[in-house]
Motif scaffolding. Sequence first.
Motif, PDB file in Angstrom:
ATOM      1  N   LEU A  98      -3.127  -2.262  -1.105  1.00 46.84           N
ATOM      2  CA  LEU A  98      -2.623  -3.529  -1.911  1.00 46.84           C
ATOM      3  C   LEU A  98      -1.701  -3.002  -2.754  1.00 46.84           C
ATOM      4  N   ARG A 101       1.591  -3.293  -0.467  1.00 45.67           N
ATOM      5  CA  ARG A 101       1.947  -4.566  -0.241  1.00 45.67           C
ATOM      6  C   ARG A 101       2.514  -5.266  -1.634  1.00 45.67           C
ATOM      7  N   GLU A 103       0.799  -6.301  -3.734  1.00 45.43           N
ATOM      8  CA  GLU A 103      -0.214  -7.338  -4.319  1.00 45.43           C
ATOM      9  C   GLU A 103      -0.813  -7.003  -5.627  1.00 45.43           C
ATOM     10  N   GLY A 104      -0.398  -5.770  -6.410  1.00 48.60           N
ATOM     11  CA  GLY A 104      -1.180  -5.589  -7.593  1.00 48.60           C
ATOM     12  C   GLY A 104      -0.603  -4.034  -7.728  1.00 48.60           C
TER      13      GLY A 104
END
Length: 117
Positions: A98, A101, A103-104
């Motif tokens: 994640l 990507r 995302e965080g």
Amino acid sequence: MAAHSACDALLSAAGLGDLGSNYGTSRPEWAGAAGVALLKETASRVRAAGYEIGNVSIQVIGIRPKIGKRRAEAERVLSDAVGASVTVAGTTTDGLGLTGRAEGLAGIAVAMVYPMA
């Protein structure tokens, strides 16, 4: 996120649980508290438990954890809250998970505490 990681590291090192057990939903007075406020309180709890804080090292993990321009400021603010040296570093995950990507972000911290003499 960096302050929360530091809190968990300090609490764990002193055998005092984690963020959830200290500031979780059963304690509404901490709802929405700033990370630095939690960190300052955590340092106080660690000392009240009979430990001194040697230092805290935090690593921010993400696809682009560009912390270089604000590293000195973050270290100063966090060190002031803890009352001991806090260092901050950034690293990437080479596109994995994640964080890779975008995302965080993730944060990992290690704290050194020692019993007060």
